[in-house]
Scaffold this motif. Sequence first.
Motif, PDB file in Angstrom:
ATOM      1  N   LEU A  70       0.829  -1.212   0.000  1.00 17.54           N
ATOM      2  CA  LEU A  70       0.000   0.000   0.000  1.00 17.54           C
ATOM      3  C   LEU A  70       0.860   1.258   0.000  1.00 17.54           C
ATOM      4  O   LEU A  70       0.559   2.226  -0.702  1.00 17.54           O
ATOM      5  N   LEU A  71       1.934   1.260   0.779  1.00  8.13           N
ATOM      6  CA  LEU A  71       2.826   2.423   0.817  1.00  8.13           C
ATOM      7  C   LEU A  71       3.528   2.611  -0.526  1.00  8.13           C
ATOM      8  O   LEU A  71       3.677   3.736  -1.002  1.00  8.13           O
ATOM      9  N   LEU A 107       1.768   6.736  -6.823  1.00  2.00           N
ATOM     10  CA  LEU A 107       0.748   7.724  -7.196  1.00  2.00           C
ATOM     11  C   LEU A 107       1.243   9.149  -6.970  1.00  2.00           C
ATOM     12  O   LEU A 107       1.008  10.031  -7.791  1.00  2.00           O
ATOM     13  N   VAL A 108       1.934   9.379  -5.862  1.00  2.00           N
ATOM     14  CA  VAL A 108       2.484  10.708  -5.584  1.00  2.00           C
ATOM     15  C   VAL A 108       3.480  11.099  -6.668  1.00  2.00           C
ATOM     16  O   VAL A 108       3.456  12.216  -7.186  1.00  2.00           O
ATOM     17  N   VAL A 109       4.353  10.161  -7.037  1.00  2.00           N
ATOM     18  CA  VAL A 109       5.362  10.440  -8.060  1.00  2.00           C
ATOM     19  C   VAL A 109       4.706  10.705  -9.415  1.00  2.00           C
ATOM     20  O   VAL A 109       5.102  11.615 -10.145  1.00  2.00           O
ATOM     21  N   ARG A 119      -2.206  15.741  -4.385  1.00  2.00           N
ATOM     22  CA  ARG A 119      -3.617  16.119  -4.443  1.00  2.00           C
ATOM     23  C   ARG A 119      -4.478  15.041  -5.105  1.00  2.00           C
ATOM     24  O   ARG A 119      -5.669  14.977  -4.873  1.00  2.00           O
ATOM     25  N   SER A 120      -3.856  14.202  -5.905  1.00  2.00           N
ATOM     26  CA  SER A 120      -4.620  13.130  -6.559  1.00  2.00           C
ATOM     27  C   SER A 120      -4.663  11.863  -5.693  1.00  2.00           C
ATOM     28  O   SER A 120      -5.328  10.896  -6.051  1.00  2.00           O
ATOM     29  N   ARG A 124      -7.772   5.266  -4.730  1.00  2.76           N
ATOM     30  CA  ARG A 124      -6.739   5.110  -5.768  1.00  2.76           C
ATOM     31  C   ARG A 124      -5.592   4.236  -5.281  1.00  2.76           C
ATOM     32  O   ARG A 124      -5.016   3.469  -6.050  1.00  2.76           O
ATOM     33  N   VAL A 125      -5.225   4.380  -3.999  1.00  2.00           N
ATOM     34  CA  VAL A 125      -4.160   3.545  -3.440  1.00  2.00           C
ATOM     35  C   VAL A 125      -4.578   2.081  -3.478  1.00  2.00           C
ATOM     36  O   VAL A 125      -3.796   1.213  -3.877  1.00  2.00           O
ATOM     37  N   SER A 126      -5.806   1.801  -3.074  1.00  2.00           N
ATOM     38  CA  SER A 126      -6.269   0.407  -3.084  1.00  2.00           C
ATOM     39  C   SER A 126      -6.271  -0.158  -4.493  1.00  2.00           C
ATOM     40  O   SER A 126      -5.847  -1.294  -4.725  1.00  2.00           O
ATOM     41  N   GLU A 127      -6.726   0.635  -5.446  1.00  2.00           N
ATOM     42  CA  GLU A 127      -6.756   0.192  -6.845  1.00  2.00           C
ATOM     43  C   GLU A 127      -5.342  -0.075  -7.362  1.00  2.00           C
ATOM     44  O   GLU A 127      -5.071  -1.099  -7.992  1.00  2.00           O
ATOM     45  N   GLN A 128      -4.425   0.856  -7.084  1.00  2.00           N
ATOM     46  CA  GLN A 128      -3.032   0.731  -7.540  1.00  2.00           C
ATOM     47  C   GLN A 128      -2.372  -0.514  -6.942  1.00  2.00           C
ATOM     48  O   GLN A 128      -1.609  -1.204  -7.614  1.00  2.00           O
TER      49      GLN A 128
END
Length: 198
Positions: A19-20, A26-28, A33-34, A39-43
């Motif tokens: 998860l991290l 996603l941050v990169v 802000r997104s 989104r984390v769970s999906e990624q």
Amino acid sequence: MSTARRTQKQRRDEAEAALLNAAAALVVEKGVRSLTLARVSEQAGYSRGLVTHHFGSKQALLERLAQASQTGFVPGLDGLPPGLDRLLRLIGGYVGMLGQVGVLNRAFLLLWAEAATASELTPIFRERDEAFRADLREDVTAGIADGTVRPDVVPDEVAIAVVGQLRGIGLQRLLDPEAVDTERLRHSVTEHWRRALT
């Protein structure tokens, strides 16, 4: 042939690491802000419920991401007593590690830069920087006490300057990797601080 079953703690730790890493990616890719728990769970390929179970909120996720991405960045410092040697090893090691920054560390630097304008990040990175400065102050103070650092050096000022320099080099490395030769730079930066403090 049997495979050992993973313990609940191992499964929990693996899920948190995934998860991290997903949050860092996603941050990169898209900025803080997104970043959402969905989104984390999906990624990461997990349910949103698991992300919520682990972190509870976006703020808690950001706090854990900041902590995880900074912990152990410079290997080989554990067990070294505070002082000039540990300080110089940290400086050289930090600059050297910038040459092999992974997604977690890239996310940390991007979040750190964004903390100047994102109110949800400001307290997290203020605390992380204060912890970093405290370690540096401890090294400088110990160096003054054992005579390896000049007695007129001000530990607070050195800590602020070192954090600013290291984070600044990191951001420059992210912006233009070809312009920042971390192997050469690590020696010159370390030598600069050796001369400045002794």
